[in-house]
Design a protein around this motif. Structure first.
Motif, PDB file in Angstrom:
ATOM      1  N   SER A 236       0.761  -0.900   0.063  1.00 40.79           N
ATOM      2  CA  SER A 236      -0.038   0.287  -0.049  1.00 40.79           C
ATOM      3  C   SER A 236       0.798   1.002   0.152  1.00 40.79           C
ATOM      4  O   SER A 236       2.064   1.174   0.476  1.00 40.79           O
ATOM      5  CB  SER A 236      -0.867   0.119   1.148  1.00 40.79           C
ATOM      6  OG  SER A 236      -1.470   1.274   1.725  1.00 40.79           O
ATOM      7  N   LEU A 237       0.243   2.245  -0.614  1.00 41.75           N
ATOM      8  CA  LEU A 237       1.005   3.695  -0.440  1.00 41.75           C
ATOM      9  C   LEU A 237       0.880   4.289   0.718  1.00 41.75           C
ATOM     10  O   LEU A 237       1.677   5.309   1.130  1.00 41.75           O
ATOM     11  CB  LEU A 237       0.307   4.629  -1.568  1.00 41.75           C
ATOM     12  CG  LEU A 237       0.251   4.116  -3.181  1.00 41.75           C
ATOM     13  CD1 LEU A 237      -0.293   5.003  -3.978  1.00 41.75           C
ATOM     14  CD2 LEU A 237       1.697   3.658  -3.634  1.00 41.75           C
ATOM     15  N   ASN A 238      -0.153   3.967   1.840  1.00 39.30           N
ATOM     16  CA  ASN A 238       0.029   4.355   3.065  1.00 39.30           C
ATOM     17  C   ASN A 238       0.671   3.867   4.056  1.00 39.30           C
ATOM     18  O   ASN A 238       0.731   2.740   4.473  1.00 39.30           O
ATOM     19  CB  ASN A 238      -1.509   4.380   3.359  1.00 39.30           C
ATOM     20  CG  ASN A 238      -1.928   4.986   4.825  1.00 39.30           C
ATOM     21  OD1 ASN A 238      -0.870   5.628   5.325  1.00 39.30           O
ATOM     22  ND2 ASN A 238      -3.089   5.017   5.243  1.00 39.30           N
ATOM     23  N   PRO A 239       1.625   4.612   4.589  1.00 37.14           N
ATOM     24  CA  PRO A 239       2.579   4.286   5.421  1.00 37.14           C
ATOM     25  C   PRO A 239       2.298   3.708   6.837  1.00 37.14           C
ATOM     26  O   PRO A 239       2.791   2.931   7.470  1.00 37.14           O
ATOM     27  CB  PRO A 239       3.780   5.398   5.669  1.00 37.14           C
ATOM     28  CG  PRO A 239       2.849   6.592   5.550  1.00 37.14           C
ATOM     29  CD  PRO A 239       2.119   6.119   4.392  1.00 37.14           C
ATOM     30  N   GLU A 240       0.996   4.017   7.020  1.00 39.34           N
ATOM     31  CA  GLU A 240       0.137   3.273   8.394  1.00 39.34           C
ATOM     32  C   GLU A 240      -0.227   2.149   8.044  1.00 39.34           C
ATOM     33  O   GLU A 240      -0.870   1.421   9.089  1.00 39.34           O
ATOM     34  CB  GLU A 240      -0.676   4.578   8.856  1.00 39.34           C
ATOM     35  CG  GLU A 240      -0.211   5.853   8.880  1.00 39.34           C
ATOM     36  CD  GLU A 240       0.971   5.973   9.854  1.00 39.34           C
ATOM     37  OE1 GLU A 240       1.032   5.259  10.944  1.00 39.34           O
ATOM     38  OE2 GLU A 240       1.728   6.609   9.775  1.00 39.34           O
ATOM     39  N   ASP A 241      -0.368   1.660   6.853  1.00 38.63           N
ATOM     40  CA  ASP A 241      -1.077   0.462   6.368  1.00 38.63           C
ATOM     41  C   ASP A 241      -0.264  -0.924   7.019  1.00 38.63           C
ATOM     42  O   ASP A 241       1.027  -0.567   6.735  1.00 38.63           O
ATOM     43  CB  ASP A 241      -1.517   0.403   5.128  1.00 38.63           C
ATOM     44  CG  ASP A 241      -2.793   1.211   4.760  1.00 38.63           C
ATOM     45  OD1 ASP A 241      -3.383   1.967   5.738  1.00 38.63           O
ATOM     46  OD2 ASP A 241      -3.047   1.395   3.578  1.00 38.63           O
ATOM     47  N   ARG A 258       7.768   0.086  16.614  1.00 35.56           N
ATOM     48  CA  ARG A 258       7.579  -0.122  15.273  1.00 35.56           C
ATOM     49  C   ARG A 258       6.649  -1.150  14.817  1.00 35.56           C
ATOM     50  O   ARG A 258       6.303  -2.249  15.488  1.00 35.56           O
ATOM     51  CB  ARG A 258       8.976  -0.850  14.974  1.00 35.56           C
ATOM     52  CG  ARG A 258      10.290  -0.353  15.364  1.00 35.56           C
ATOM     53  CD  ARG A 258      11.646  -0.923  14.916  1.00 35.56           C
ATOM     54  NE  ARG A 258      12.988  -0.348  15.596  1.00 35.56           N
ATOM     55  CZ  ARG A 258      14.148  -0.673  15.449  1.00 35.56           C
ATOM     56  NH1 ARG A 258      14.233  -1.814  15.009  1.00 35.56           N
ATOM     57  NH2 ARG A 258      14.848   0.102  15.894  1.00 35.56           N
ATOM     58  N   PRO A 259       5.787  -0.497  13.919  1.00 35.19           N
ATOM     59  CA  PRO A 259       4.443  -1.317  13.541  1.00 35.19           C
ATOM     60  C   PRO A 259       4.650  -2.643  13.010  1.00 35.19           C
ATOM     61  O   PRO A 259       5.490  -2.694  12.149  1.00 35.19           O
ATOM     62  CB  PRO A 259       3.598  -0.381  12.707  1.00 35.19           C
ATOM     63  CG  PRO A 259       4.881   0.338  11.897  1.00 35.19           C
ATOM     64  CD  PRO A 259       5.903   0.503  13.141  1.00 35.19           C
ATOM     65  N   ALA A 260       3.777  -3.497  13.395  1.00 32.80           N
ATOM     66  CA  ALA A 260       3.754  -4.873  12.862  1.00 32.80           C
ATOM     67  C   ALA A 260       3.494  -4.689  11.071  1.00 32.80           C
ATOM     68  O   ALA A 260       2.772  -3.877  11.052  1.00 32.80           O
ATOM     69  CB  ALA A 260       2.723  -5.719  13.486  1.00 32.80           C
TER      70      ALA A 260
END
Length: 781
Positions: A236-241, A258-260
């Motif tokens: 995805s283009l969204n870094p939060e996804d 650090r997000p999963a």
């Protein structure tokens, strides 16, 4: 018969070899989690999700523990987590303690590999959910419940608190479990449950598994490319996804923040091994860091950042350079310093894009290039030429790089050993004034000695063309034997063992003995034999490639005589593999038809030069996601894609196809447009493959020789212009049966043998064994 001579001109120095040979890291085959990254707990933060893998859930890798008549409920909660970026945590609700109730972690492979007397560092975040402090026991146990080490910790009532302790194992076991139990009734929340060996590489916390890291350090690579690979741009283009493209800013700072992330190879990626750790590891093994960033385009799913929204992606590249090289007073250099590394990392290279195909990438690359060049002119910028060794997208990559002045162009290809032998001279005519080649991924299909030896012969061609080839790294590097996404691979491991393939030892020899500058070397009496090129002839068949297709008006025509054979129409359903047309000995012929895909997703194929299922040529129209046009050759079941271009095959649309074979030249037209053209070069086994260099650090002379023949080759080696009267040093030899491979039982079945070497004068005879690689490292005395 003319004497066979190898003449090394000691006074004629050529191009510097620079940073030619390095390594490539991509987190596939569990190369990071469960591999190089030394964390032993799988799913430590309870963030595994079906998006990562359909078998995953929050308690994947964990099992309930009930001893005696204990009763316990395990649940996952997200209310008031320790970290909002990793919101899931475990709640242990012991309703009846019995002889212990709680949870255990299975680790990777067969379990936790522990050694007698070794120290393991446990940590977790804990909080009581019952309004009173909750004691819990942490233990290393065997599968039978035998305890090897244990300690008591406590979750308090003041909220999340980090709990830490040391476990010293009393036993050696490769199938241990990490067990957390409560001896009393109560409710306890746990998160970020972690176990590291104290003895990591360089003793670093959050560090690397020592045996794997040492294998890489021993190679003495000039650089390390990271973090991939397809995972750079797939997402995805969204870094939060969760399924975002790999965004480096998500991988720094405290590991708990650090997000999963969904790894594009079908598992979870904890990001515990992030960009700071990559840079640190490169420094620790003496390799220059070579990070690769996405260019705002996912070619796998056609996700494209609009040009007017591209600036944040460009800023990511600029910020990464500042993170690596900036002073502690700068914004991102300050973040690096606060993470524990005040001095700059000395970044010299940056790659934009990985195997991109399609115009969207080449529209976006210039924006990155100009921004980096303007702010950091000293940084070498690397473009990409796609995942194939030839074709329209490959040519677009080179055209773009030349137009904008990229320093290097990243080429990738995986082929048969025969392709590497046939293309030994691939880079002979590349120009020194153009961007240099970065051969960022390459390997032949397999890990036998034959594969490694063919690669060694090709690497000598890379050395010889150092004027045009700047960097090269074999790929992939690491594979956990129980989690294989891709092979071949250079190093194979489980939870306690590791072995190098023959390819590893070839790469190690070339890196240990690269030299700093090439020396002139030539031969007499060792000229390559002339051969008569055999044309491509054999069987012809049609196939729907995972598709239901119709072929209409199929015609085979002799291009010299005009003779035609008409075959009519064929309707192939998905369950029907193919239809046989004819067997031809014609040297020049054309196959034409009209084709339509009724259902499916990979178009259609025309096979030609068919000998059997494992030895043939194919023209694929559609291919991966109905998007590729490929001309390919299969040898012993292994495939080389000779050339590639893009084509979109749409269901219900009829296409006019024409395939022309002339000798070993193949051309393909779709609707009257020439879409592919290639020559399948014949394999010419040269009498010897050779190279020479000087290591200016210690003034040693390095000679490398590959003998691909079935018999030994004797030659007179002449060290022309030598200052001393004698030579001494070391000779390294690798030789084995071509089918030989290494494994856990015999990890050095194929490995270099080392001998002291001494000769009284500047010339000597030497016999190079059949199917061998020989490396001399010599000093004049």
């Amino acid at each position: 018969m003319m004497d066979k001579k190898i003449i090394v001109n000691m006074q004629e120095e050529k191009e510097p070899l620079g940073d030619l040979f390095g390594i490539f890291f991509e987190d596939l085959n569990h190369a990071a989690d469960g591999g190089l990254y030394a964390e032993m707990v799988q799913n430590r933060s309870f963030e595994f999700d079906p998006m990562d893998n359909k078998e995953y859930h929050s308690l994947y890798g964990w099992e309930k523990v009930k001893r005696g008549n204990a009763e316990v409920i395990l649940s996952i909660d997200t209310l008031e987590p320790y970290s909002e970026k990793n919101p899931h945590y475990l709640v242990i609700d012991v309703t009846k303690p019995g002889k212990g109730a709680g949870v255990l972690n299975l680790g990777y492979n067969s379990g936790f590999a522990v050694k007698e007397g070794e120290v393991y560092l446990f940590s977790c975040y804990a909080k009581s959910m019952s309004g009173k402090p909750e004691e819990f026991r942490v233990a290393l146990e065997g599968k039978d419940g035998c305890e090897y080490a244990g300690l008591i910790l406590q979750g308090g009532t003041a909220g999340w608190e980090k709990q830490e302790g040391r476990l010293v194992s009393s036993k050696t076991d490769t199938s241990a479990r990490l067990v957390l139990t409560m001896p009393q009734k109560g409710r306890l929340a746990l998160d970020f449950v972690s176990l590291f060996p104290e003895d990591t590489f360089m003793g670093r916390r959050n560090g690397m598994r020592k045996d794997i890291a040492l294998k890489l350090k021993d190679m003495k690579p000039k650089f390390m490319r990271f973090p991939g690979g397809c995972l750079v741009h797939d997402g995805s283009l969204n870094p939060e996804d969760r399924n975002s493209m790999y965004r480096w800013k998500n991988t720094i700072g405290p590991v708990e923040e650090r997000p999963a992330r969904r790894n594009s190879w079908g598992y979870n990626q904890s990001l515990g091994l992030g960009f700071f750790e990559y840079f640190q590891f490169c420094e620790d093994i003496g390799a220059k860091p070579l990070p690769v960033l996405p260019g705002g385009y996912d070619p796998h799913h056609q996700r494209i950042v609009p040009l007017n929204e591209l600036q944040p992606w460009i800023q990511d590249a600029l910020d990464l350079i500042e993170f690596a090289n900036g002073t502690p007073e700068s914004e991102w250099g300050g973040i690096r310093a606060r993470m524990g590394h005040e001095a700059p990392f000395g970044l010299e290279y940056i790659g934009i894009g990985n195997e991109e195909v399609g115009d969207a990438f080449f529209e976006r690359y210039p924006f990155f290039h100009r921004a980096v060049r303007e702010k950091y002119p000293e940084i070498k910028i690397i473009g990409t030429a796609g995942p194939f060794s030839a074709g329209s997208e490959y040519e677009k990559g080179w055209k773009c790089a030349k137009e904008y002045g990229s320093d290097l162009v990243d080429e990738h290809y995986y082929h048969t050993p025969e392709w590497f032998l046939a293309n030994h001279h691939r880079y002979d005519n590349f120009r020194a004034q153009d961007p240099k080649v970065f051969l960022g991924e390459y390997a032949s299909w397999g890990n036998t000695w034959y594969n490694a030896l063919a690669e060694a012969s090709f690497m000598l061609g890379l050395e010889r063309n150092a004027k045009a080839v700047g960097l090269a790294c074999y790929a992939p590097m690491l594979a956990n034997v129980d989690y294989v996404n891709w092979k071949p691979d250079m190093l194979w491991f489980d939870n306690h063992r590791i072995y190098g393939s023959p390819d590893y030892y070839v790469q190690k020899l070339f890196m240990n003995h690269q030299g700093s500058r090439r020396l002139e070397i030539y031969t007499e009496g060792l000229e390559a034999p002339g051969i008569e090129e055999e044309p491509i002839c054999g069987g012809i068949r049609l196939q729907g490639y995972h598709s239901e297709v119709i072929f209409r008006d199929v015609v085979l025509e002799n291009s010299k005589t005009g003779e035609k054979v008409s075959f009519g129409d064929y309707h192939l359903k998905k369950e029907e593999a193919s239809v046989w047309l004819a067997d031809t000995e014609w040297k020049d012929y054309t196959i034409s038809c009209r084709a339509e895909e009724l259902d499916g997703f990979q178009g259609f194929q025309i096979f030609f030069g068919w000998q059997d299922e494992d030895n043939n040529y194919s023209w694929t129209v559609g291919g991966w996601q109905n998007y590729d046009l490929l001309l390919s050759r299969r040898i012993r079941g292994l495939c080389s894609d000779l050339t590639q271009s893009l084509i979109r095959v749409s269901k219900g649309q009829e296409y006019s196809l024409k395939l022309q074979v002339s000798g070993r030249m193949v051309r393909a037209w779709v609707d009257g447009r020439l879409c592919a053209e290639t020559e399948d070069k014949p394999v010419v086994t040269e009498p010897l493959y050779y190279g020479a260099s000087r290591d200016e650090a210690d003034q040693t002379v390095i000679l490398k020789m590959v003998n691909m023949q079935e018999q030994g080759v004797s030659a007179h080696i002449i060290m022309k212009g030598m200052c001393g009267s004698r030579v001494q040093g070391t000779v390294y030899t690798m030789q084995a049966d071509l089918a030989a491979e290494n494994d856990f039982a015999k990890p050095e079945r194929v490995a270099p043998q080392e001998e002291v070497f001494y000769k009284e004068n500047e010339s000597f005879m030497y016999e190079f064994p059949k199917f061998s690689l020989t490396v001399f490292r010599l000093k004049e005395i």
